[in-house]
Design a protein around this motif. Structure first.
Motif, short mmCIF file in Angstrom:
data_model
loop_
_atom_site.label_atom_id
_atom_site.label_comp_id
_atom_site.label_asym_id
_atom_site.label_seq_id
_atom_site.Cartn_x
_atom_site.Cartn_y
_atom_site.Cartn_z
N UNK A 185 7.19 -15.41 -9.59
CA UNK A 185 5.98 -15.04 -10.34
C UNK A 185 5.41 -13.75 -9.79
N UNK A 186 4.60 -13.09 -10.59
CA UNK A 186 3.88 -11.93 -10.12
C UNK A 186 2.56 -12.44 -9.55
N UNK A 187 2.20 -11.94 -8.41
CA UNK A 187 0.94 -12.39 -7.79
C UNK A 187 1.04 -12.21 -6.29
N UNK A 188 -0.10 -12.38 -5.65
CA UNK A 188 -0.14 -12.10 -4.22
C UNK A 188 -0.51 -13.35 -3.45
N UNK A 189 0.31 -13.67 -2.48
CA UNK A 189 0.02 -14.81 -1.60
C UNK A 189 0.22 -14.36 -0.17
N UNK A 190 -0.41 -15.08 0.73
CA UNK A 190 -0.19 -14.74 2.15
C UNK A 190 0.97 -15.53 2.69
N UNK A 191 1.47 -15.04 3.84
CA UNK A 191 2.60 -15.70 4.49
C UNK A 191 2.33 -17.17 4.71
N UNK A 192 1.10 -17.45 5.14
CA UNK A 192 0.80 -18.84 5.46
C UNK A 192 0.82 -19.70 4.20
N UNK A 193 0.49 -19.07 3.05
CA UNK A 193 0.55 -19.83 1.81
C UNK A 193 1.99 -20.15 1.46
N UNK A 194 2.86 -19.14 1.70
CA UNK A 194 4.27 -19.34 1.38
C UNK A 194 4.84 -20.51 2.16
N UNK A 195 4.30 -20.66 3.36
CA UNK A 195 4.82 -21.68 4.25
C UNK A 195 4.75 -23.07 3.61
N UNK A 246 0.82 -1.20 0.00
CA UNK A 246 0.00 0.00 0.00
C UNK A 246 0.86 1.27 0.00
N UNK A 247 2.17 1.10 0.14
CA UNK A 247 3.04 2.28 0.12
C UNK A 247 3.04 2.88 -1.28
N UNK A 248 3.30 4.19 -1.36
CA UNK A 248 3.18 4.88 -2.63
C UNK A 248 4.10 4.34 -3.73
N UNK A 249 5.31 3.90 -3.36
CA UNK A 249 6.22 3.47 -4.43
C UNK A 249 6.08 1.99 -4.75
N UNK A 250 4.95 1.42 -4.35
CA UNK A 250 4.77 -0.03 -4.54
C UNK A 250 4.51 -0.36 -6.00
N UNK A 251 5.04 -1.48 -6.41
CA UNK A 251 4.76 -1.99 -7.74
C UNK A 251 3.77 -3.12 -7.63
N UNK A 252 3.64 -3.92 -8.68
CA UNK A 252 2.77 -5.09 -8.57
C UNK A 252 3.40 -6.10 -7.61
N UNK A 253 2.58 -6.83 -6.86
CA UNK A 253 3.14 -7.79 -5.92
C UNK A 253 3.78 -8.96 -6.67
N UNK A 254 4.88 -9.43 -6.15
CA UNK A 254 5.56 -10.54 -6.80
C UNK A 254 6.21 -11.40 -5.73
N UNK A 300 14.71 -18.38 1.29
CA UNK A 300 13.64 -17.50 1.74
C UNK A 300 12.65 -17.26 0.61
N UNK A 301 11.38 -17.36 0.94
CA UNK A 301 10.35 -17.00 -0.04
C UNK A 301 9.71 -15.71 0.44
N UNK A 302 9.66 -14.71 -0.42
CA UNK A 302 9.19 -13.39 -0.01
C UNK A 302 8.15 -12.88 -0.99
N UNK A 303 7.10 -12.31 -0.46
CA UNK A 303 6.11 -11.67 -1.32
C UNK A 303 6.24 -10.17 -1.09
N UNK A 304 6.55 -9.44 -2.12
CA UNK A 304 6.69 -7.99 -1.92
C UNK A 304 6.28 -7.25 -3.18
N UNK A 305 6.02 -5.96 -3.02
CA UNK A 305 5.66 -5.13 -4.16
C UNK A 305 6.79 -4.15 -4.47
N UNK A 306 7.92 -4.31 -3.78
CA UNK A 306 8.94 -3.29 -3.87
C UNK A 306 10.01 -3.59 -4.90
N UNK A 307 9.97 -4.73 -5.52
CA UNK A 307 10.92 -5.01 -6.58
C UNK A 307 12.22 -5.61 -6.06
N UNK A 308 12.97 -6.16 -6.99
CA UNK A 308 14.18 -6.89 -6.66
C UNK A 308 15.22 -6.00 -5.97
N UNK A 309 15.29 -4.74 -6.40
CA UNK A 309 16.33 -3.86 -5.86
C UNK A 309 16.16 -3.62 -4.37
#
Lengths: 171, 722
Positions: free
Chosen positions: B265-275, B167-175, B235-244
């Motif tokens: 992949x691009x998409x949104x998952x919850x932490x528990x899904x990543x588990x 939700x931060x302003x500089x967010x990109x698509x979740x990946x 580590x598996x991480x879901x973020x919208x902030x990009x690789x950098x």
């Protein structure tokens, strides 16, 4: 039909008139002397009433009346056998009046015969089996069925039949 | 405390919290600006969430988390209180309740789907509000304008805030990224705190990590260095902030450590899904080519994403999801007691111990006077202890009121009626068992009022009433009883319609001359319903008779008062407790019975010559009332005395005499319920053990008289043709 295959089962034996009966020892909680019974008007006749067992009103059943063998009269030997029956999640406690309580007996499974087939007229499903001990027949009762059914069961005929069966077997 | 007990405690507590949540939500509905109630919602959610994770209710904790986030925003004034939010919260509460009663193991799929649907509603609200969630990113933990509520409660910030960094302003698509990190062995020596790296990572989005520990040397290995790091992390991480942004985290250690960031992949998952994918790493051979492993992992994650998308897509269309079986949740078996009550009881037990030693001394010294003193004190103490022990079981009836509030809210909305629900006397205390068993009958009566009683707004205006109907539930003490009234200001019951229906059903002769009161009593007959059509709410005709049966099973009565066009009032009268009854001990022959004081109206006497009839009559205050001989009715053995006492009782609004041999006196009887084998003898309310160890039967007078009446009518019919 027995709980544990192979192992002998222990029974409490008691008499109603001349007939010997047995109950699985695990369903017997205690044996009390006969005390004052409070009659419950309107109940079946074989339900003799309730007795006070340490602050709880426990219903008492006259097994002789239940089995059509007359009525248990108060004598020195009269006892009330307190039986616990598991029903769903709860335990039902019932007292059974007997003319006298004899002994705790171990019976090997091969000393127990299945109840005689009597046809539809006489129900025998409340008898788990017929044991032989010291030259006597002992009718082993199915605790659950005896104390939860509401009918008067005709035991006299079962005894007769069992005797005839064993005569035939001996001959 | 074993884990089982802990879980039970958590469940009980969560149920209480949910009840509180419901109250808070309903309060908010009336007063959307109430900050206290907003904070209460947040607190309830927060506590449920925390305990859920602790006691193995993973799904609850996962589900509650996002709702908690929503209420965090609400109490900070960032999310408006809308009716949509409140409705969703109520549904979420129901859902948590359902999750609480899932047996061990993961919840069934339909519940998980339901979670997803509800969460979707909350997410869309959060999105609509256009809310950044600054509270969840540690760097921005200070809200720009601290409100009073926010100042008093520390702002919640968590490492596992699912995707809120998006939700931060500089967010990109979740990946989703796969980060492989093997810290240098001397990382600690360089002054880097590895945990800090993970914390920074958490600020980017939810992640789950798998540690490879195969390279960690044994403690007794030669040259073991306790400060050297040998583990590596997948580590598996879901973020919208990009690789950098990810590489920035490791900026200062990148040179010395091995680091790989693989976009999956691009998409949104919850932490528990990543588990779920962590298992992949534990099976992955350490020397597998990274690109090969990445493509395998990618297929897995994509499959999961599609699954989640499918559930999400279904979400909004099924908003009015099937009613969950919330009503089948078993009544709680534990009880919360005011500690002051317990203290009082414990004090008395102390006193009891002292009395016992006094008694021993008195007996030793054969001091009758001292023993009599002890006896007196003991009597007083026993009375006090009995009262105080009974009080432990008393709960304020208000504990069930919130259920009704909710019921009225939901039902009135679905019926298109406006109804104000007012509850009075919430502090009235009642035995816990009574309260538990009272809930269903009350629900039924209130439903009836809503469905049949209260008119739609238009009809009400025409009748000159305010458009919003009113249902008042009031509870209070009256004598030894608790009286509960449910009053509505609806159209009332039309006696003519009851009559018509009763005749149709064959319950009443067409030309019968009956009073309105008797007609109303017909409403409690089985199979009677005046509703023209069967609705979802009521009108099936299996109701009021069950209500009556339930109330009577608690030795209570239920009555109806009716004013055409102005509403109906249902009055339930209940004894204070089910455990003790006040009554008079009477004897017939050798048998002793207890007549409850609540039925007793007086004593008379009669002289008998010869054999009395079972049912006779006696004069009382200028009226002839029926008189039943208990001796004949119960066929008590023994001779008939020629002088009898007559106990005058009132039942079903009629006076009747009961002839007995002797009235022994007043007695407080502790009720022991009669064994099941006697359950069919309805006229026995129970048994009680007397001081001398004998047993008395407690009479259920209304039932006893009904039985006597039936017997009488039968013999009457038999004899009349002769």
């Amino acid at each position: 039909m027995m709980q544990e295959e192979g192992a002998g089962c222990r029974f409490l034996t008691f008499t109603l008139g001349e007939v010997f009966f047995a109950l699985d020892i695990y369903s017997v909680r205690e044996i009390l002397d006969l005390q004052d019974i409070t009659r419950i008007p309107g109940a079946q006749e074989y339900m003799r009433g309730v007795v006070n067992v340490r602050g709880t009103a426990v219903p008492v059943m006259d097994l002789r009346m239940k089995f059509g063998l007359g009525r248990v009269e108060k004598t020195l030997n009269t006892r009330v056998v307190i039986v616990e029956i598991k029903k769903n999640d709860s335990t039902v406690v019932v007292g059974a009046m007997a003319d006298s309580v004899k002994e705790v007996l171990e019976l090997e499974p091969d000393a127990i015969d299945p109840p005689p087939a009597m046809g539809a007229a006489v129900r025998t499903d409340f008898i788990r089996g017929i044991g032989k001990h010291g030259g006597r027949f002992i009718l082993i009762l199915d605790v659950d069925k005896v104390f939860t059914s509401e009918e008067v069961q005709d035991v006299a005929r079962v005894v007769e039949e069992a005797a005839r069966d064993s005569m035939a077997g001996a001959a | 405390m074993t884990m089982d007990q802990a879980v039970t405690t958590y469940r009980d507590e969560a149920l209480e919290l949910l009840a509180e949540l419901e109250r808070a939500v309903l309060d908010l509905e009336a007063d959307p600006g109430n900050r206290d109630r907003m904070a209460a919602c947040f607190r309830a959610m927060h506590t449920i969430k925390g305990g859920g994770a602790m006691f193995g209710f993973e799904e609850i904790s996962r589900f509650t988390h996002e709702i908690e986030t929503a209420f965090d925003l609400v109490r900070n004034g960032k999310l408006p209180v809308t009716s949509q939010l409140l409705t969703a919260t109520l549904m979420a509460g129901d859902h948590i309740k359902a999750l609480l009663f899932v047996p061990e193991g993961p919840p069934p799929d339909e519940l998980l789907t339901r979670s997803e649907e509800l969460l979707q509603v909350f997410r869309s609200m959060l999105a609509e509000a256009g809310q950044a969630a600054p509270a969840t990113a540690p760097a921005a933990a200070v809200p720009p304008a601290p409100s009073p509520a926010a100042a008093s409660i520390p702002t919640y910030g968590g490492a596992d805030s699912d995707g809120s960094a998006c939700d931060l302003p500089d967010a990109g698509p979740p990946a989703i990224y796969w980060v492989r990190f093997a810290p240098a062995a001397d990382l600690l020596a360089n002054g880097t705190e590895p945990l800090g790296l993970f914390e920074e990572l958490a600020a980017l989005g939810p992640y789950r990590a798998h540690a490879r520990i195969a390279d960690i040397p044994a403690l007794d290995a030669p040259g073991y260095d306790p400060e050297a790091l040998a583990a590596s992390y997948e580590i598996l991480l879901m973020t919208c902030r990009g690789e950098n942004a990810i590489r920035d985290v490791f900026l200062f250690v990148e040179d010395t450590c091995r680091l790989a960031v693989v976009p999956l992949v691009t998409g949104r998952l919850r932490g528990s899904d990543l588990e779920e994918f962590l298992a992949f790493f534990s099976h992955m051979p350490a020397d597998e080519e990274q690109t090969v492993a990445a493509s395998r992992l990618r297929t897995l994650v994509e499959a999961r994403l599609r699954q989640v998308e499918a559930i999400r897509a279904k979400g909004p269309s099924k908003e009015q999801a099937p009613k969950l079986k919330q009503e089948t949740a078993p009544a709680s078996t534990s009880l919360r007691v005011d500690s002051a009550k317990l203290d009082a009881l414990v004090n008395m037990v102390g006193e009891l111990v002292i009395l016992q030693s006094r008694l021993r001394q008195a007996v030793k010294g054969e001091n009758m006077a001292a023993a009599a003193d002890v006896d007196e004190d003991l009597e007083r103490l026993t009375d006090a202890m009995r009262d105080s022990a009974l009080e432990l079981r008393m709960l304020p009836i208000g504990t069930v009121f919130s259920v009704f509030l909710r019921l009225v809210r939901d039902l009135s909305a679905s019926l298109g009626k406006e109804v104000n629900f007012v509850a009075e006397g919430a502090e009235t205390e009642l035995d816990k068992t009574v309260i538990d068993r009272l809930k269903d009958p009350l629900i039924h009566i209130i439903r009836n009022s809503l469905d049949h009683g209260i008119e739609p707004p238009g009809e009400r205006t025409q009748a000159g009433k305010p458009p919003a109907g009113r249902i008042i539930l009031s509870a209070g003490h009256s004598g030894g009883n608790v009286v509960i009234r449910i009053r509505d200001d609806g159209r009332g019951v039309d006696p003519a319609r009851i009559r018509k229906k009763a005749v149709e059903r064959g319950l009443l002769a067409p030309d019968a001359d009956v009073s309105d009161k008797e007609l109303l009593a017909l409403l409690f007959e089985p199979g009677f319903s005046t509703a023209e059509k069967v609705s979802d709410v009521s009108g099936r005709g299996v109701g009021m008779d069950v209500v009556k049966k339930n109330i009577e099973a608690m030795r209570g009565t239920v009555d109806m008062e009716n004013a055409m066009g102005q509403g109906t009032t249902t009055v339930i009268t209940l004894p204070l407790t089910l455990a003790i009854i006040d009554g008079f001990n009477v004897r017939v022959g050798d048998e002793s019975y207890i007549v409850p004081l609540s039925n007793l109206r007086g004593f008379q006497e009669r002289f008998v010559t010869g054999q009395p009839r079972q049912v006779d009559s006696i004069e009382r205050m200028g009226h002839l009332i029926p008189l039943v001989s208990l001796r004949r009715l119960f066929s008590v053995p023994g001779g008939q005395p020629d002088y009898e006492r007559v106990v005058i009782v009132e039942a079903d609004g009629e006076m009747t005499g009961i002839a007995v041999d002797v009235v022994v006196g007043r007695q407080q009887a502790v009720i022991k319920s009669l064994d099941e084998s006697y359950r069919h003898l309805k006229w026995i309310a129970g048994t009680t053990i007397n001081g001398d160890g004998s047993i008395s039967l407690i009479l259920d007078v209304p039932r006893l008289l009904r039985m006597a009446r039936e017997q009488y009518q039968r013999t009457d019919e038999r004899e009349s043709p002769l």
